[in-house]
Design a protein around this motif. Structure first.
Motif, mmCIF file in Angstrom:
data_model
loop_
_atom_site.group_PDB
_atom_site.id
_atom_site.type_symbol
_atom_site.label_atom_id
_atom_site.label_comp_id
_atom_site.label_asym_id
_atom_site.label_seq_id
_atom_site.Cartn_x
_atom_site.Cartn_y
_atom_site.Cartn_z
ATOM 1 N N VAL A 137 0.348 -2.608 4.860
ATOM 2 C CA VAL A 137 -0.519 -1.438 5.057
ATOM 3 C C VAL A 137 -1.714 -1.487 4.102
ATOM 4 C CG1 VAL A 137 -0.610 1.088 4.982
ATOM 5 C CG2 VAL A 137 1.458 -0.055 5.814
ATOM 6 N N GLY A 138 -1.491 -1.948 2.888
ATOM 7 C CA GLY A 138 -2.557 -1.970 1.883
ATOM 8 C C GLY A 138 -3.608 -3.018 2.212
ATOM 9 N N SER A 139 -4.856 -2.606 2.200
ATOM 10 C CA SER A 139 -5.947 -3.563 2.384
ATOM 11 C C SER A 139 -7.215 -2.896 1.889
ATOM 12 C CB SER A 139 -6.096 -3.969 3.848
ATOM 13 O OG SER A 139 -6.720 -2.941 4.587
ATOM 14 N N SER B 209 -7.009 8.576 9.692
ATOM 15 C CA SER B 209 -5.700 8.871 10.298
ATOM 16 C C SER B 209 -4.592 8.319 9.419
ATOM 17 C CB SER B 209 -5.554 8.210 11.665
ATOM 18 O OG SER B 209 -6.781 7.851 12.215
ATOM 19 N N GLY C 207 1.285 5.221 3.610
ATOM 20 C CA GLY C 207 2.589 5.019 2.981
ATOM 21 C C GLY C 207 3.352 6.332 2.826
ATOM 22 N N GLY D 108 -3.191 -2.663 7.823
ATOM 23 C CA GLY D 108 -4.445 -2.612 7.059
ATOM 24 C C GLY D 108 -5.584 -3.288 7.804
ATOM 25 N N ASN D 109 -6.719 -2.650 7.830
ATOM 26 C CA ASN D 109 -7.878 -3.160 8.586
ATOM 27 C C ASN D 109 -8.701 -4.187 7.821
ATOM 28 O OD1 ASN D 109 -7.759 -1.872 11.104
ATOM 29 N ND2 ASN D 109 -8.294 0.076 10.118
ATOM 30 N N GLY E 131 0.843 -1.209 0.000
ATOM 31 C CA GLY E 131 0.000 0.000 0.000
ATOM 32 C C GLY E 131 0.865 1.240 0.000
ATOM 33 N N LEU F 202 -1.417 2.522 17.743
ATOM 34 C CA LEU F 202 -2.111 3.802 17.620
ATOM 35 C C LEU F 202 -3.110 3.954 18.765
ATOM 36 C CD1 LEU F 202 -2.595 6.421 16.122
ATOM 37 C CD2 LEU F 202 -4.045 5.181 14.498
ATOM 38 N N ILE G 191 -6.397 -10.988 -0.181
ATOM 39 C CA ILE G 191 -5.136 -10.234 -0.101
ATOM 40 C C ILE G 191 -4.175 -10.898 0.894
ATOM 41 C CG2 ILE G 191 -4.088 -8.035 0.634
ATOM 42 C CD1 ILE G 191 -6.648 -6.610 -0.306
ATOM 43 N N LEU H 187 5.325 -2.371 -2.501
ATOM 44 C CA LEU H 187 4.301 -3.108 -3.242
ATOM 45 C C LEU H 187 3.042 -2.267 -3.402
ATOM 46 C CD1 LEU H 187 3.369 -5.896 -4.466
ATOM 47 C CD2 LEU H 187 2.442 -6.414 -2.197
ATOM 48 N N ALA I 91 1.730 3.495 -2.030
ATOM 49 C CA ALA I 91 1.331 4.770 -2.629
ATOM 50 C C ALA I 91 0.113 5.374 -1.943
ATOM 51 C CB ALA I 91 1.044 4.585 -4.125
ATOM 52 N N GLY I 92 -0.333 4.765 -0.857
ATOM 53 C CA GLY I 92 -1.491 5.287 -0.128
ATOM 54 C C GLY I 92 -1.084 6.384 0.843
ATOM 55 N N HIS J 22 -8.001 -4.110 17.363
ATOM 56 C CA HIS J 22 -7.921 -2.709 16.917
ATOM 57 C C HIS J 22 -9.284 -2.328 16.345
ATOM 58 C CE1 HIS J 22 -6.984 1.005 14.994
ATOM 59 N NE2 HIS J 22 -7.321 0.507 13.822
HETATM 60 P P1 NAX Z 1 -5.175 4.377 1.223
HETATM 61 O O1 NAX Z 1 -6.409 3.937 0.550
HETATM 62 O O2 NAX Z 1 -4.730 5.780 1.118
HETATM 63 O O3 NAX Z 1 -3.956 3.478 0.702
HETATM 64 C C1 NAX Z 1 -4.019 2.099 0.630
HETATM 65 C C2 NAX Z 1 -3.132 1.685 -0.532
HETATM 66 O O4 NAX Z 1 -3.046 0.257 -0.510
HETATM 67 C C3 NAX Z 1 -3.669 2.085 -1.893
HETATM 68 O O5 NAX Z 1 -2.676 2.797 -2.594
HETATM 69 C C4 NAX Z 1 -3.982 0.747 -2.561
HETATM 70 O O6 NAX Z 1 -3.746 0.772 -3.958
HETATM 71 C C5 NAX Z 1 -3.030 -0.182 -1.851
HETATM 72 N N1 NAX Z 1 -3.428 -1.590 -1.844
HETATM 73 C C6 NAX Z 1 -4.673 -2.129 -1.783
HETATM 74 N N2 NAX Z 1 -4.630 -3.450 -1.865
HETATM 75 C C7 NAX Z 1 -3.319 -3.776 -1.990
HETATM 76 C C8 NAX Z 1 -2.637 -5.010 -2.148
HETATM 77 N N3 NAX Z 1 -3.310 -6.169 -2.208
HETATM 78 N N4 NAX Z 1 -1.292 -4.987 -2.245
HETATM 79 C C9 NAX Z 1 -0.615 -3.815 -2.216
HETATM 80 N N5 NAX Z 1 -1.222 -2.620 -2.087
HETATM 81 C C10 NAX Z 1 -2.553 -2.609 -1.976
HETATM 82 O O7 NAX Z 1 -5.341 3.909 2.742
HETATM 83 P P2 NAX Z 1 -4.502 4.378 4.020
HETATM 84 O O8 NAX Z 1 -5.136 5.559 4.611
HETATM 85 O O9 NAX Z 1 -3.056 4.418 3.672
HETATM 86 O O10 NAX Z 1 -4.820 3.156 5.016
HETATM 87 C C11 NAX Z 1 -4.338 1.854 4.777
HETATM 88 C C12 NAX Z 1 -4.970 0.868 5.738
HETATM 89 O O11 NAX Z 1 -4.640 1.171 7.084
HETATM 90 C C13 NAX Z 1 -6.496 0.844 5.690
HETATM 91 O O12 NAX Z 1 -6.925 -0.494 5.683
HETATM 92 C C14 NAX Z 1 -6.891 1.510 6.995
HETATM 93 O O13 NAX Z 1 -8.158 1.089 7.442
HETATM 94 C C15 NAX Z 1 -5.799 1.034 7.890
HETATM 95 N N6 NAX Z 1 -5.593 1.764 9.157
HETATM 96 C C16 NAX Z 1 -5.191 1.043 10.245
HETATM 97 C C17 NAX Z 1 -4.912 1.623 11.460
HETATM 98 C C18 NAX Z 1 -4.453 0.806 12.632
HETATM 99 O O14 NAX Z 1 -4.306 1.384 13.715
HETATM 100 N N7 NAX Z 1 -4.230 -0.498 12.534
HETATM 101 C C19 NAX Z 1 -5.098 3.075 11.664
HETATM 102 C C20 NAX Z 1 -5.121 3.859 10.401
HETATM 103 C C21 NAX Z 1 -5.788 3.201 9.221
HETATM 104 O O15 NAX Z 1 -7.168 3.451 9.296
#
Ligand code: NAX
Length: 327
Positions: free
Chosen positions: A89-91, A240, A17, A132-133, A11, A160, A110, A41, A13-14, A189
């Motif tokens: 991170v990506g999910s 966040s 990230g 990733g959640n 993830g 967090l 995933i 990735l 580019a998210g 979480h």
């Molecule tokens: P974004 O949507 O900005 O970025 C996620 C990125 O992951 C995207 O660029 C997407 O293309 C990529 N992605 C999706 N599936 C993928 C895969 N199979 N392989 C590689 N990349 C993949 O989300 P962002 O704000 O960065 O959040 C990422 C994740 O963190 C979310 O699931 C979010 O719910 C979770 N969080 C978890 C937290 C925690 O405390 N555990 C807190 C913050 C956040 O909410």
């Protein structure tokens, strides 16, 4: 000088990230003497791969002395090759109107794929953090999909929640956040997590005694910490990201470099501690030393705490049941 270590981030580019990679590359995660190679990735989608290229250009433009290499990947089998650390991170978080079954199915796909890839190609000592959640259940799926790696290598991010709780306690007591010790966050979480300051101290004084307000604990503190993510979405229009990235840095740094006896919270696979069934990916208070975490044992669980732990455990076992057929 030290040999570079490999750090995979999914993830990449998210928005998390974007707040995370620059801090890893500057040495805030693994130390100012530890060179890193970033193995990034993203999904094969052209837009995501282009965005990733842009982030890599910016990483290059920082001219970080510790950044020994940076790679773009669209396949976990190459992204995780020989990796020492993996930040997943990506999910697919739950979107509006998304059915639970759909959420579990998408993430199941995933994290089984990524777990299998880690199993096949990562360092045997890889330290995995799932951000990733739904983070705990995604970590559980990855762990179950990687039978040749030690279970203890798989963790979920509760840091967090831990940091949010510490910050609320600092504000309530008027004390510096860094002075708070022995805070614990139990469970998932999610808003069901149980932030527990019964044993916490500030400069040796009991936080519970300082606050001396059980109603505040139950009616203000716990809901504030539990719903903090939603409050940030409501205010910012986005979830966040910088604080989540910061928590990921804290989690990995403490795991790799140690906590000097300080308690931190990590989501880790249970071995039955505190009555949590084996393998449940549960938030526990831990200390870290020599690259290993250790659960803080011997904490008394009173009736209210047991109720809270049961509630967050029930949510986790329900999530696990929902993905059983995938594993
Ligand atoms: P974004 O949507 O900005 O970025 C996620 C990125 O992951 C995207 O660029 C997407 O293309 C990529 N992605 C999706 N599936 C993928 C895969 N199979 N392989 C590689 N990349 C993949 O989300 P962002 O704000 O960065 O959040 C990422 C994740 O963190 C979310 O699931 C979010 O719910 C979770 N969080 C978890 C937290 C925690 O405390 N555990 C807190 C913050 C956040 O909410």
């Amino acid at each position: 000088s030290k040999k570079p270590v490999r750090v995979a981030v999914t993830g990449a580019a998210g928005q998390i990230g974007y707040a995370l990679l620059f801090r890893i590359a500057s040495g805030e995660m693994l130390g100012k003497d530890q060179p890193v190679i970033l193995q990034l990735l993203e999904i094969p989608d052209e837009k995501a791969q282009n965005a990733l290229k842009g982030v890599i250009m910016e990483l290059e433009d920082c001219a970080f002395p510790l950044l020994a290499g940076v790679e773009a990947h669209s396949d976990p089998m190459s992204a995780f090759k020989d990796t020492d650390y993996a930040l997943l991170v990506g999910s697919r978080p739950r979107g509006p109107g998304m059915e639970r079954a759909e959420l579990l199915a998408v993430n199941g796909a995933i994290f089984t794929t990524q777990g299998k890839a880690l199993n096949a190609v990562a360092s045997r000592n890889v330290k995995v953090l799932v951000v990733g959640n739904p983070a705990n259940t995604n970590a559980y799926i990855a762990m179950k999909s990687a039978p040749d790696l030690p279970r203890k290598n798989f963790t979920a991010m509760l840091r967090l929640d831990h940091n949010r709780a510490a910050s609320q306690l600092a504000a309530k007591t008027g004390k510096p956040v860094a002075s708070i010790e022995k805070l614990a966050v139990w469970g998932n979480h999610s808003p069901t997590m149980y932030a527990d300051y019964r044993n916490a101290t500030i400069d040796g004084q009991s936080v519970k005694a300082l606050i001396n307000d059980e109603q505040w604990n139950r009616e203000t503190f716990l809901p504030t910490v539990g719903k903090r993510g939603a409050a940030i979405i409501a205010a910012r229009g986005l979830s966040s990201a910088a604080s989540a990235a910061n928590a990921a840095i804290d989690h990995m740094r403490d795991w790799a470099l140690g906590t000097n006896g300080k308690w931190v919270t990590m989501g880790i696979p249970s071995n039955g501690e505190y009555g949590i069934p084996k393998d449940v990916m549960f938030g526990y208070p831990v200390t870290c030393e020599g690259g290993e975490y250790k659960i803080v044992e011997g904490i008394t669980i009173d009736e209210f705490s047991q109720e809270c732990i049961n509630k967050t455990l029930k949510e986790l076992t329900d999530e696990q049941d929902g993905v059983k057929h995938l594993l």
